[in-house]
Design a protein around this motif. Sequence first.
Motif, mmCIF file in Angstrom:
data_model
loop_
_atom_site.group_PDB
_atom_site.id
_atom_site.type_symbol
_atom_site.label_atom_id
_atom_site.label_comp_id
_atom_site.label_asym_id
_atom_site.label_seq_id
_atom_site.Cartn_x
_atom_site.Cartn_y
_atom_site.Cartn_z
ATOM 1 N N THR A 158 0.820 -1.223 0.000
ATOM 2 C CA THR A 158 0.000 0.000 0.000
ATOM 3 C C THR A 158 0.849 1.266 0.000
ATOM 4 O OG1 THR A 158 -0.127 -0.078 2.428
ATOM 5 C CG2 THR A 158 -1.907 -1.150 1.180
ATOM 6 N N GLY A 159 2.165 1.086 -0.019
ATOM 7 C CA GLY A 159 3.043 2.253 -0.066
ATOM 8 C C GLY A 159 3.044 3.063 1.212
ATOM 9 N N GLN A 160 2.827 2.402 2.338
ATOM 10 C CA GLN A 160 2.783 3.089 3.627
ATOM 11 C C GLN A 160 4.101 2.908 4.383
ATOM 12 O OE1 GLN A 160 0.075 4.952 4.666
ATOM 13 N NE2 GLN A 160 -0.665 4.520 2.592
ATOM 14 N N GLY A 161 4.434 3.896 5.182
ATOM 15 C CA GLY A 161 5.605 3.778 6.051
ATOM 16 C C GLY A 161 5.253 3.034 7.325
ATOM 17 N N LEU A 162 6.274 2.542 7.996
ATOM 18 C CA LEU A 162 6.050 1.795 9.230
ATOM 19 C C LEU A 162 7.259 1.968 10.138
ATOM 20 C CD1 LEU A 162 4.292 -0.362 10.757
ATOM 21 C CD2 LEU A 162 5.680 -2.100 9.614
ATOM 22 N N THR A 163 7.004 2.205 11.418
ATOM 23 C CA THR A 163 8.077 2.339 12.402
ATOM 24 C C THR A 163 7.726 1.520 13.638
ATOM 25 O OG1 THR A 163 8.660 4.569 11.656
ATOM 26 C CG2 THR A 163 9.408 3.926 13.847
ATOM 27 N N VAL A 164 8.655 0.667 14.044
ATOM 28 C CA VAL A 164 8.481 -0.139 15.261
ATOM 29 C C VAL A 164 9.766 -0.017 16.070
ATOM 30 C CG1 VAL A 164 8.035 -2.419 16.219
ATOM 31 C CG2 VAL A 164 6.991 -1.759 14.037
ATOM 32 N N ASN A 165 9.642 0.447 17.296
ATOM 33 C CA ASN A 165 10.821 0.640 18.151
ATOM 34 C C ASN A 165 11.036 -0.551 19.080
ATOM 35 O OD1 ASN A 165 11.437 3.236 17.152
ATOM 36 N ND2 ASN A 165 9.912 4.164 18.499
ATOM 37 N N THR A 166 12.315 -0.831 19.327
ATOM 38 C CA THR A 166 12.776 -1.859 20.273
ATOM 39 C C THR A 166 12.009 -3.173 20.126
ATOM 40 O OG1 THR A 166 11.337 -0.990 22.039
ATOM 41 C CG2 THR A 166 13.616 -0.187 21.961
ATOM 42 N N GLN A 207 20.315 -1.603 15.243
ATOM 43 C CA GLN A 207 20.524 -2.293 16.512
ATOM 44 C C GLN A 207 20.619 -1.289 17.657
ATOM 45 O OE1 GLN A 207 23.802 -5.101 14.667
ATOM 46 N NE2 GLN A 207 23.264 -5.825 16.705
ATOM 47 N N VAL A 208 19.799 -1.497 18.659
ATOM 48 C CA VAL A 208 19.869 -0.630 19.839
ATOM 49 C C VAL A 208 20.482 -1.358 21.021
ATOM 50 C CG1 VAL A 208 17.962 0.855 19.126
ATOM 51 C CG2 VAL A 208 17.474 -1.204 20.454
ATOM 52 N N ASP A 209 20.664 -2.690 20.892
ATOM 53 C CA ASP A 209 21.336 -3.404 21.981
ATOM 54 C C ASP A 209 22.791 -2.987 22.075
ATOM 55 O OD1 ASP A 209 21.756 -4.574 19.519
ATOM 56 O OD2 ASP A 209 21.289 -6.608 20.164
ATOM 57 N N GLN A 210 23.376 -2.509 20.959
ATOM 58 C CA GLN A 210 24.757 -2.025 20.981
ATOM 59 C C GLN A 210 24.865 -0.796 21.879
ATOM 60 O OE1 GLN A 210 27.618 -3.041 20.155
ATOM 61 N NE2 GLN A 210 28.727 -1.764 18.726
ATOM 62 N N GLN A 211 23.920 0.152 21.720
ATOM 63 C CA GLN A 211 23.943 1.351 22.562
ATOM 64 C C GLN A 211 23.727 1.000 24.028
ATOM 65 O OE1 GLN A 211 22.528 1.203 19.583
ATOM 66 N NE2 GLN A 211 23.810 2.701 18.521
ATOM 67 N N VAL A 214 16.139 -4.302 17.957
ATOM 68 C CA VAL A 214 16.307 -3.387 16.831
ATOM 69 C C VAL A 214 15.150 -2.396 16.763
ATOM 70 C CG1 VAL A 214 17.619 -5.073 15.461
ATOM 71 C CG2 VAL A 214 15.133 -4.950 15.200
ATOM 72 N N ASP A 215 15.430 -1.235 16.176
ATOM 73 C CA ASP A 215 14.390 -0.306 15.742
ATOM 74 C C ASP A 215 14.164 -0.552 14.257
ATOM 75 O OD1 ASP A 215 14.201 0.812 18.227
ATOM 76 O OD2 ASP A 215 15.413 2.579 17.776
ATOM 77 N N LEU A 216 12.923 -0.762 13.863
ATOM 78 C CA LEU A 216 12.590 -1.075 12.465
ATOM 79 C C LEU A 216 11.883 0.115 11.830
ATOM 80 C CD1 LEU A 216 11.092 -4.343 11.066
ATOM 81 C CD2 LEU A 216 9.917 -2.194 10.623
ATOM 82 N N THR A 217 12.345 0.499 10.640
ATOM 83 C CA THR A 217 11.712 1.578 9.887
ATOM 84 C C THR A 217 11.535 1.139 8.439
ATOM 85 O OG1 THR A 217 12.813 3.232 11.275
ATOM 86 C CG2 THR A 217 11.829 4.014 9.225
ATOM 87 N N LEU A 218 10.313 1.263 7.926
ATOM 88 C CA LEU A 218 10.007 0.928 6.533
ATOM 89 C C LEU A 218 9.572 2.204 5.816
ATOM 90 C CD1 LEU A 218 9.636 -1.499 4.506
ATOM 91 C CD2 LEU A 218 7.203 -1.376 5.094
ATOM 92 N N ILE A 219 10.262 2.528 4.715
ATOM 93 C CA ILE A 219 9.987 3.757 3.969
ATOM 94 C C ILE A 219 9.764 3.402 2.500
ATOM 95 C CG2 ILE A 219 10.848 6.053 3.325
ATOM 96 C CD1 ILE A 219 12.767 5.815 5.739
#
Length: 348
Positions: free
Chosen positions: A66-74, A107-111, A87-92
């Motif tokens: 559908t051409g939509q963006g998506l963001t999912v954190n941690t 990857q946020v486990d590194q931070q 991980v933080d996931l971002t779809l563009i």
Amino acid sequence: MDTNNLLNHLVTAVLVIDKELRPCFVNAAAEQLLGLGSHKLTEQSLAEHYQLLGVEPKLLMDAVQTGQGLTVNTTTLITLDGQHHTVDLTLIPLEQEQTLSLLELRQVDQQRRIHQQLSQDAQQQAAQFLVRNLAHEIKNPLGGLRGAAQLLARELTDPGLKEFTSLIIEQADRLRSLVDRLLGPQRPTQHSLHNIHQVVQKVLKLVEMALPTNIRLRRDYDPSIPDIEMDADQLQQAVLNIVQNAIQALDPTGGEIVIKTRTQHQVTIGSQRHKLVLELSIIDNGPGIPPELIDTLFYPMVTSKEQGSGLGLSIAHNIARLHNGRIDCVSTPGHTEFIISLPIHSAR
């Protein structure tokens, strides 16, 4: 400017996926994160390249189609080789390529590890400073006590009385040995090139002589890892301490200990970023470490064992620090993993 080359220098995993979630492009960070090469990754749908992702493939596919963006954190990512990541996931969606979308996995486990290590190092150094001062105060009167007992033994003729002075000397030596172990190595020693697998093999050969029959040792080595500069004796001690802890955790129920070596790229240890790092993992499938001990696990005298001294992990942590490395621990019931990370420097 070469766009592919630029993307391959990013530390964030970047994938270009089509409407069927099949990757068309992956950068070097994505290959490292998923543990697969670009050719393998582009052959099948994304869902075939991991055990678990905290986002359903249908949700990703709906967003792409559908051409939509998506963001999912941690969210959780478990790769095919069993590695756990946060991980933080971002779809563009790509405007010029309507059938394609850009997927970022950061990857946020590194931070979290970096923050944990800096905090842990500061607290560890404060604890070691206190221990060194305390050890100094103990060793001085202890030496005087031992010397007095030796002088007294020379003056005594009754063997029964000499037995008591021998006991004093024996206990003084035991306390001195404990204090020396408590202090551990304090300064970097002379390092030379060694193969990490030869170091580990010496440890395992020593351990296997007295290994309970219900505990299995499994080796999972990357033979391409180059020699690194180290104090081989110190690293043997660090690995031995951790392996012995794993054996004690599995006794008497039994289980498996896996010794695994891998390399990782672009890893930050402390405040310094390294292009290439050795990761030596000691993994057991025992009951796990009590959650209340995780944050203080590497402190001196911290242990969950009735007869434990709480020095093994503290010494191992200090040895890793003297090699400009670190030790991390991930533990859940059925999976405890200690990871020794050491920088690999290019040959001069």
